[in-house]
Design an enzyme around this catalytic site. Structure first.
Site, mmCIF file in Angstrom:
data_model
loop_
_atom_site.group_PDB
_atom_site.id
_atom_site.type_symbol
_atom_site.label_atom_id
_atom_site.label_comp_id
_atom_site.label_asym_id
_atom_site.label_seq_id
_atom_site.Cartn_x
_atom_site.Cartn_y
_atom_site.Cartn_z
ATOM 1 N N SER A 151 -23.402 -27.551 -21.603
ATOM 2 C CA SER A 151 -23.180 -26.175 -21.140
ATOM 3 C C SER A 151 -22.722 -26.124 -19.692
ATOM 4 O O SER A 151 -23.090 -26.975 -18.868
ATOM 5 C CB SER A 151 -24.491 -25.406 -21.284
ATOM 6 O OG SER A 151 -24.491 -24.267 -20.468
ATOM 7 N N LEU A 174 -16.988 -24.520 -20.417
ATOM 8 C CA LEU A 174 -16.771 -23.676 -19.235
ATOM 9 C C LEU A 174 -16.426 -22.273 -19.709
ATOM 10 O O LEU A 174 -16.341 -22.013 -20.913
ATOM 11 C CB LEU A 174 -15.694 -24.249 -18.316
ATOM 12 C CG LEU A 174 -14.234 -24.181 -18.755
ATOM 13 C CD1 LEU A 174 -13.337 -24.523 -17.562
ATOM 14 C CD2 LEU A 174 -13.917 -25.131 -19.878
ATOM 15 N N TYR A 175 -16.268 -21.370 -18.756
ATOM 16 C CA TYR A 175 -15.815 -20.009 -19.053
ATOM 17 C C TYR A 175 -14.425 -19.854 -18.450
ATOM 18 O O TYR A 175 -14.017 -20.655 -17.612
ATOM 19 C CB TYR A 175 -16.778 -18.997 -18.412
ATOM 20 C CG TYR A 175 -18.193 -19.121 -18.905
ATOM 21 C CD1 TYR A 175 -18.579 -18.557 -20.117
ATOM 22 C CD2 TYR A 175 -19.149 -19.822 -18.166
ATOM 23 C CE1 TYR A 175 -19.879 -18.687 -20.584
ATOM 24 C CE2 TYR A 175 -20.452 -19.958 -18.637
ATOM 25 C CZ TYR A 175 -20.809 -19.391 -19.842
ATOM 26 O OH TYR A 175 -22.091 -19.529 -20.305
ATOM 27 N N THR A 221 -15.853 -20.857 -23.549
ATOM 28 C CA THR A 221 -16.642 -19.775 -24.157
ATOM 29 C C THR A 221 -16.031 -18.436 -23.771
ATOM 30 O O THR A 221 -15.917 -18.099 -22.593
ATOM 31 C CB THR A 221 -18.113 -19.887 -23.716
ATOM 32 O OG1 THR A 221 -18.612 -21.125 -24.232
ATOM 33 C CG2 THR A 221 -18.950 -18.745 -24.260
ATOM 34 N N LYS A 266 -14.525 -20.925 -28.084
ATOM 35 C CA LYS A 266 -15.844 -20.580 -28.667
ATOM 36 C C LYS A 266 -16.125 -19.091 -28.530
ATOM 37 O O LYS A 266 -15.860 -18.495 -27.495
ATOM 38 C CB LYS A 266 -16.941 -21.364 -27.943
ATOM 39 C CG LYS A 266 -18.356 -21.024 -28.401
ATOM 40 C CD LYS A 266 -19.375 -21.971 -27.785
ATOM 41 C CE LYS A 266 -20.774 -21.719 -28.307
ATOM 42 N NZ LYS A 266 -21.461 -20.625 -27.646
ATOM 43 N N HIS A 287 -22.493 -16.233 -30.463
ATOM 44 C CA HIS A 287 -23.394 -16.685 -29.396
ATOM 45 C C HIS A 287 -24.857 -16.606 -29.865
ATOM 46 O O HIS A 287 -25.760 -16.290 -29.093
ATOM 47 C CB HIS A 287 -23.179 -15.816 -28.147
ATOM 48 C CG HIS A 287 -23.279 -16.579 -26.849
ATOM 49 N ND1 HIS A 287 -22.198 -16.860 -26.054
ATOM 50 C CD2 HIS A 287 -24.343 -17.101 -26.199
ATOM 51 C CE1 HIS A 287 -22.591 -17.510 -24.961
ATOM 52 N NE2 HIS A 287 -23.897 -17.679 -25.038
ATOM 53 N N ASP A 305 -21.160 -21.792 -35.538
ATOM 54 C CA ASP A 305 -22.589 -21.844 -35.196
ATOM 55 C C ASP A 305 -23.226 -20.500 -35.457
ATOM 56 O O ASP A 305 -22.555 -19.511 -35.749
ATOM 57 C CB ASP A 305 -22.829 -22.338 -33.755
ATOM 58 C CG ASP A 305 -22.482 -21.324 -32.675
ATOM 59 O OD1 ASP A 305 -22.441 -20.112 -32.937
ATOM 60 O OD2 ASP A 305 -22.276 -21.767 -31.521
ATOM 61 N N GLY A 353 -27.506 -19.537 -36.563
ATOM 62 C CA GLY A 353 -28.491 -19.455 -37.636
ATOM 63 C C GLY A 353 -28.583 -20.668 -38.538
ATOM 64 O O GLY A 353 -29.239 -20.609 -39.580
ATOM 65 N N ARG A 369 -30.561 -22.986 -30.748
ATOM 66 C CA ARG A 369 -32.013 -22.886 -30.503
ATOM 67 C C ARG A 369 -32.826 -24.075 -31.022
ATOM 68 O O ARG A 369 -33.761 -24.505 -30.333
ATOM 69 C CB ARG A 369 -32.548 -21.584 -31.100
ATOM 70 C CG ARG A 369 -31.994 -20.329 -30.392
ATOM 71 C CD ARG A 369 -32.488 -19.064 -31.063
ATOM 72 N NE ARG A 369 -31.961 -17.852 -30.458
ATOM 73 C CZ ARG A 369 -30.786 -17.290 -30.795
ATOM 74 N NH1 ARG A 369 -30.034 -17.833 -31.723
ATOM 75 N NH2 ARG A 369 -30.391 -16.175 -30.199
HETATM 76 C C1 LIG Z 1 -31.109 -20.785 -24.606
HETATM 77 C C2 LIG Z 1 -29.657 -20.721 -24.977
HETATM 78 C C3 LIG Z 1 -28.702 -20.935 -23.996
HETATM 79 C C4 LIG Z 1 -27.344 -20.866 -24.338
HETATM 80 N N1 LIG Z 1 -26.411 -21.117 -23.368
HETATM 81 C C5 LIG Z 1 -25.096 -21.125 -23.703
HETATM 82 C C6 LIG Z 1 -24.123 -21.489 -22.730
HETATM 83 O O1 LIG Z 1 -24.438 -21.809 -21.598
HETATM 84 N N2 LIG Z 1 -22.818 -21.473 -23.128
HETATM 85 C C7 LIG Z 1 -22.427 -21.147 -24.410
HETATM 86 O O2 LIG Z 1 -21.242 -21.154 -24.717
HETATM 87 N N3 LIG Z 1 -23.344 -20.805 -25.343
HETATM 88 C C8 LIG Z 1 -24.662 -20.801 -25.019
HETATM 89 N N4 LIG Z 1 -25.585 -20.507 -25.992
HETATM 90 C C9 LIG Z 1 -25.138 -20.188 -27.363
HETATM 91 C C10 LIG Z 1 -25.043 -21.447 -28.213
HETATM 92 O O3 LIG Z 1 -24.000 -22.290 -27.782
HETATM 93 C C11 LIG Z 1 -24.795 -21.109 -29.688
HETATM 94 O O4 LIG Z 1 -23.644 -20.296 -29.796
HETATM 95 C C12 LIG Z 1 -25.958 -20.417 -30.392
HETATM 96 O O5 LIG Z 1 -27.193 -20.823 -29.860
HETATM 97 C C13 LIG Z 1 -25.904 -20.736 -31.882
HETATM 98 O O6 LIG Z 1 -26.875 -20.054 -32.593
HETATM 99 P P1 LIG Z 1 -28.312 -20.677 -33.010
HETATM 100 O O7 LIG Z 1 -29.128 -20.681 -31.739
HETATM 101 O O8 LIG Z 1 -28.800 -19.714 -34.016
HETATM 102 O O9 LIG Z 1 -28.094 -22.066 -33.544
HETATM 103 C C14 LIG Z 1 -26.951 -20.564 -25.663
HETATM 104 C C15 LIG Z 1 -27.930 -20.382 -26.644
HETATM 105 C C16 LIG Z 1 -29.273 -20.464 -26.318
HETATM 106 C C17 LIG Z 1 -30.288 -20.266 -27.396
#
Ligand SMILES: Cc1cc2nc3c(=O)[nH]c(=O)nc-3n(C[C@H](O)[C@H](O)[C@H](O)COP(=O)(O)O)c2cc1C
Length: 358
Positions: free
Chosen positions: A110, A132-133, A159, A228, A252, A283, A285, A307
């Site tokens: 991340s 990155l963003y 993202t 993403k 997300h 991604d 769930g 998660r």
């Molecule tokens: C605690 C946490 C932090 C996250 N941080 C980022 C991040 O920094 N950049 C990003 O693109 N997605 C981030 N995500 C989203 C994840 O990349 C992903 O899209 C998402 O968790 C997938 O769903 P799931 O948690 O049900 O598997 C984050 C998710 C969680 C739970």
């Protein structure tokens, strides 16, 4: 990891992690935007596809390997970019990366990681992507892309769904303050402008960004670019036009915009729009091996978990993440065997049938 009550599935991992984590950290990880309808929908929607078992198809030698952007992975489950793994375990991203490398899969680091991607790259012989963003600051972006390449990262994940901060009510209630990602050498002017209300927007993500910015990122690196946070066929087409090499169908994890469809519900639309020009990943769930098989049957090249990696970390650090991946592997194997599909390539659309949840 305690042996007396070892979690046997990813839901039990979450229960065990919740017992160990401070409430505000658990809420930050588990929570989503406003009413968390999309968080729940991501999960429930998997129940609307039933599996079609097949028999007598020699499943004695299962092969779960596939390729993602040309990289061979031994498991079609990748690690989604998630900020701050140290919130769940002191070894943070190092533990996750070692577990991912041992499982033969890819980890996306991340932008908000609690470890630098250069240090991580030396910690295991695996495959890293960096996220990155579309930052406001193109110098920062160029530097990020050059560092990623230098560190040996194999793709950049941009993202796109985090240009505007979400409303996450658990964090508001808990007065949660997120720590800054370690990889930002942000100039002070940029830092002052970075939108962080609630501490949860994509840090430095530019609300004014357009498809031109994705095109520019593509032109600024020779690494494959993975877009993403895409949830419609129209945006898949725009990704292709901007030169993206792959798309992650993602909301997300329901953490940005609530009331969307589940990712598995929009997968077919995304796959159709890609017209075979880009790999489609997903991604949101994914908690069971059957979810992985359903996503592949509907056209995903592979999937990511978010998660669950934190639940693994909280329960047992590297070993915990390894176990999370192992459980998914075991469940994917069972599903593939019972659907008569010995290889990932043999998982086609006839493995699933749309069936309203009863
Ligand atoms: C605690 C946490 C932090 C996250 N941080 C980022 C991040 O920094 N950049 C990003 O693109 N997605 C981030 N995500 C989203 C994840 O990349 C992903 O899209 C998402 O968790 C997938 O769903 P799931 O948690 O049900 O598997 C984050 C998710 C969680 C739970």
């Amino acid at each position: 990891m305690s042996t007396s009550a070892e979690p046997i599935n990813l839901f039990e991992f979450e229960v065990a992690a919740k017992e160990r984590l401070p409430k505000e950290e658990y809420d930050y990880i588990a929570g989503g935007a406003t009413d968390e309808i999309s968080v729940e929908r991501n999960r429930r929607a998997f129940e609307s596809w039933a599996l079609r078992p097949r028999v007598l198809r020699d499943v004695s030698a299962l092969d779960l390997s596939t390729t993602v952007l040309g990289t061979k992975v031994n498991l079609p489950v990748l690690i989604a970019p998630c900020g701050g793994h140290k919130r769940a375990h002191p070894d943070g991203e190092f533990a996750t990366y070692r577990a991912a490398a041992a499982a033969g899969t890819i980890m996306a680091v991340s932008a908000n990681a609690s470890s630098s991607f250069e240090e991580l790259a030396g910690a295991a012989a695996g495959h890293l992507w960096v996220q990155l963003y579309p930052f406001r600051d193109r110098e920062l972006t160029k530097d990020w892309l050059a560092r990623a390449k230098e560190a040996g990262c194999e793709a950049v994940c941009v993202t796109l769904d985090s240009q505007w901060p979400p409303k996450r009510e658990r964090n508001i209630r808990n007065k949660y303050r997120r720590t800054r990602g370690i990889n930002y050498p942000m100039p002070s002017a940029e830092r002052a402008n970075a939108p962080r209300p609630g501490g949860s927007a994509g840090e430095g993500a530019d609300p004014a960004a357009t498809w031109k910015d994705l095109e520019w990122i593509k032109s600024a690196t020779d690494l494959p670019v993975v877009a993403k946070g895409i949830m419609t066929g129209e945006d898949v087409e725009s990704c292709a036009a901007a030169g993206a090499d792959a798309v992650i169908v993602s909301n997300h994890g329901g953490r940005h915009l609530d009331n969307t469809l589940a990712t598995i519900e929009v997968l077919t639309e995304a796959v159709d729009a890609a017209k075979g020009k880009m790999e489609i990943l997903l991604d949101g769930g994914i908690r069971r091996g059957a979810d992985v098989v359903k996503a592949i049957a509907l056209g995903a090249k592979a999937v990511f978990i978010g998660r669950p990696l934190f639940w693994g970390l909280a329960v047992g650090g590297e070993r915990g993440v390894a176990r999370v991946l192992e459980i998914l592997r075991e469940e994917i194997e069972i599903t593939m065997a019972k659907c008569g599909r010995p290889t990932i390539a043999s998982i086609d659309s006839t493995v699933v049938v749309k069936a309203p949840r009863l």
